[in-house]
Scaffold this motif. Structure first.
Motif, mmCIF file in Angstrom:
data_model
loop_
_atom_site.group_PDB
_atom_site.id
_atom_site.type_symbol
_atom_site.label_atom_id
_atom_site.label_comp_id
_atom_site.label_asym_id
_atom_site.label_seq_id
_atom_site.Cartn_x
_atom_site.Cartn_y
_atom_site.Cartn_z
ATOM 1 N N ARG A 45 32.529 -22.226 -84.281
ATOM 2 C CA ARG A 45 33.526 -22.247 -83.063
ATOM 3 C C ARG A 45 34.660 -22.340 -83.538
ATOM 4 O O ARG A 45 35.905 -21.631 -83.497
ATOM 5 N N ILE A 46 35.413 -22.537 -84.922
ATOM 6 C CA ILE A 46 36.546 -22.706 -85.140
ATOM 7 C C ILE A 46 37.311 -21.129 -85.981
ATOM 8 O O ILE A 46 36.433 -20.780 -86.855
ATOM 9 N N ASP A 47 37.651 -20.497 -84.575
ATOM 10 C CA ASP A 47 38.271 -19.061 -84.810
ATOM 11 C C ASP A 47 38.884 -19.022 -86.815
ATOM 12 O O ASP A 47 38.751 -18.468 -87.555
ATOM 13 N N HIS A 48 39.823 -19.833 -86.839
ATOM 14 C CA HIS A 48 41.101 -19.342 -88.051
ATOM 15 C C HIS A 48 39.724 -20.452 -89.542
ATOM 16 O O HIS A 48 39.808 -21.018 -88.607
ATOM 17 N N PRO A 49 39.897 -19.339 -90.219
ATOM 18 C CA PRO A 49 39.655 -19.339 -91.424
ATOM 19 C C PRO A 49 40.058 -20.932 -91.988
ATOM 20 O O PRO A 49 39.254 -21.947 -92.331
ATOM 21 N N GLN A 50 41.684 -21.044 -92.340
ATOM 22 C CA GLN A 50 41.855 -21.850 -93.247
ATOM 23 C C GLN A 50 41.715 -23.483 -92.173
ATOM 24 O O GLN A 50 41.655 -24.162 -92.976
ATOM 25 N N HIS A 51 41.798 -23.030 -90.784
ATOM 26 C CA HIS A 51 42.149 -24.090 -90.077
ATOM 27 C C HIS A 51 40.330 -24.876 -90.329
ATOM 28 O O HIS A 51 40.032 -26.506 -90.260
ATOM 29 N N ARG A 52 38.890 -24.058 -90.320
ATOM 30 C CA ARG A 52 38.064 -24.794 -90.640
ATOM 31 C C ARG A 52 37.654 -24.642 -91.635
ATOM 32 O O ARG A 52 37.087 -25.757 -92.029
ATOM 33 N N ALA A 53 37.998 -24.794 -92.768
ATOM 34 C CA ALA A 53 37.963 -24.499 -94.188
ATOM 35 C C ALA A 53 38.729 -25.943 -94.776
ATOM 36 O O ALA A 53 37.778 -26.505 -94.712
ATOM 37 N N ARG A 54 39.565 -26.626 -93.963
ATOM 38 C CA ARG A 54 40.498 -28.096 -93.882
ATOM 39 C C ARG A 54 39.446 -29.019 -92.842
ATOM 40 O O ARG A 54 39.679 -30.197 -93.295
ATOM 41 N N THR A 55 39.015 -28.497 -92.395
ATOM 42 C CA THR A 55 37.995 -29.445 -90.945
ATOM 43 C C THR A 55 36.888 -29.670 -91.600
ATOM 44 O O THR A 55 36.655 -30.871 -91.914
ATOM 45 N N GLU A 56 36.342 -28.918 -92.442
ATOM 46 C CA GLU A 56 35.416 -29.219 -92.956
ATOM 47 C C GLU A 56 35.591 -30.184 -94.528
ATOM 48 O O GLU A 56 34.302 -30.807 -94.410
ATOM 49 N N GLU A 57 36.627 -29.578 -94.799
ATOM 50 C CA GLU A 57 37.009 -30.431 -96.104
ATOM 51 C C GLU A 57 37.096 -32.012 -95.951
ATOM 52 O O GLU A 57 36.359 -33.164 -96.842
ATOM 53 N N VAL A 58 37.694 -32.023 -94.983
ATOM 54 C CA VAL A 58 37.400 -33.154 -94.211
ATOM 55 C C VAL A 58 36.619 -33.987 -93.882
ATOM 56 O O VAL A 58 36.485 -35.029 -94.088
ATOM 57 N N LEU A 59 35.845 -33.477 -92.708
ATOM 58 C CA LEU A 59 34.553 -33.715 -92.909
ATOM 59 C C LEU A 59 33.476 -34.712 -93.606
ATOM 60 O O LEU A 59 32.957 -35.437 -93.804
ATOM 61 N N THR A 60 33.730 -33.191 -94.592
ATOM 62 C CA THR A 60 33.048 -33.884 -96.201
ATOM 63 C C THR A 60 33.332 -34.618 -96.507
ATOM 64 O O THR A 60 32.606 -35.583 -97.185
ATOM 65 N N TRP A 61 34.664 -35.131 -96.774
ATOM 66 C CA TRP A 61 34.928 -35.976 -97.965
ATOM 67 C C TRP A 61 34.195 -37.533 -96.998
ATOM 68 O O TRP A 61 34.365 -38.655 -97.542
ATOM 69 N N VAL A 62 34.821 -37.406 -95.654
ATOM 70 C CA VAL A 62 34.918 -39.212 -94.672
ATOM 71 C C VAL A 62 33.237 -39.255 -95.070
ATOM 72 O O VAL A 62 33.056 -40.194 -95.670
ATOM 73 N N HIS A 63 32.533 -37.418 -95.199
ATOM 74 C CA HIS A 63 31.350 -38.214 -95.184
ATOM 75 C C HIS A 63 30.677 -38.666 -96.443
ATOM 76 O O HIS A 63 29.327 -39.718 -97.177
ATOM 77 N N LYS A 64 30.743 -38.135 -97.597
ATOM 78 C CA LYS A 64 30.650 -38.431 -98.775
ATOM 79 C C LYS A 64 31.526 -39.836 -98.996
ATOM 80 O O LYS A 64 30.096 -40.327 -100.304
ATOM 81 N N ASN A 65 32.431 -40.811 -99.384
ATOM 82 C CA ASN A 65 33.200 -41.140 -99.614
ATOM 83 C C ASN A 65 33.041 -42.388 -98.493
ATOM 84 O O ASN A 65 33.469 -43.540 -98.402
ATOM 85 N N PHE A 66 32.175 -42.333 -96.600
ATOM 86 C CA PHE A 66 31.621 -43.170 -96.207
ATOM 87 C C PHE A 66 29.897 -42.893 -95.875
ATOM 88 O O PHE A 66 29.593 -42.567 -94.937
#
Length: 123
Positions: free
Chosen positions: A10-31
């Motif tokens: 649902r995040i329209d802006h591709p770069q915002h979507r990519a950044r958000t996914e990067e952060v969520l993935t990082w949290v999931h991987k590290n914790f």
């Protein structure tokens, strides 16, 4: 990370979507012991059914919510990282890098500080 797929879509802006996914993935991987979930239409991570950290997307920034205690505890470091914050959230502008070291400290602080917490939010 399937739990976040609909939110990210649902995040329209591709770069915002990519950044958000990067952060969520990082949290999931590290914790990996934290439980990813969507609540109040926002992605978040919990530990033993207590809130640890949440995220939300706004036009100018990615908001990080470590609860008020986390904001207070890391206020100086948040400012040093170049982020704006309120009592409840940190605003990481889309054109600023994510300080993953600070994010890690906030998450670790909440995990330890809420180890004996039996409620979703601090009381």
């Amino acid at each position: 990370m399937e739990v976040f797929a609909e939110y990210l879509a649902r995040i329209d802006h591709p770069q915002h979507r990519a950044r958000t996914e990067e952060v969520l993935t990082w949290v999931h991987k590290n914790f990996p012991n934290l439980m990813p979930k969507i609540a109040w239409n926002q992605p978040m991570f919990t530990d033993h059914d207590t809130f640890i950290i949440g995220f939300s997307v706004a036009k100018p920034h990615l908001a990080v919510a470590p609860e008020r205690v986390g904001i207070t505890h890391f206020s100086d470091e948040i400012v040093q990282a170049g982020y704006d914050h309120s009592k409840e959230l940190v605003r990481i502008r889309w054109d600023r890098p994510v300080d993953f070291t600070l994010l890690e400290k906030m998450i670790e602080f909440n995990i330890l500080d809420k180890a004996d917490c039996s409620t979703f939010w601090r009381k």
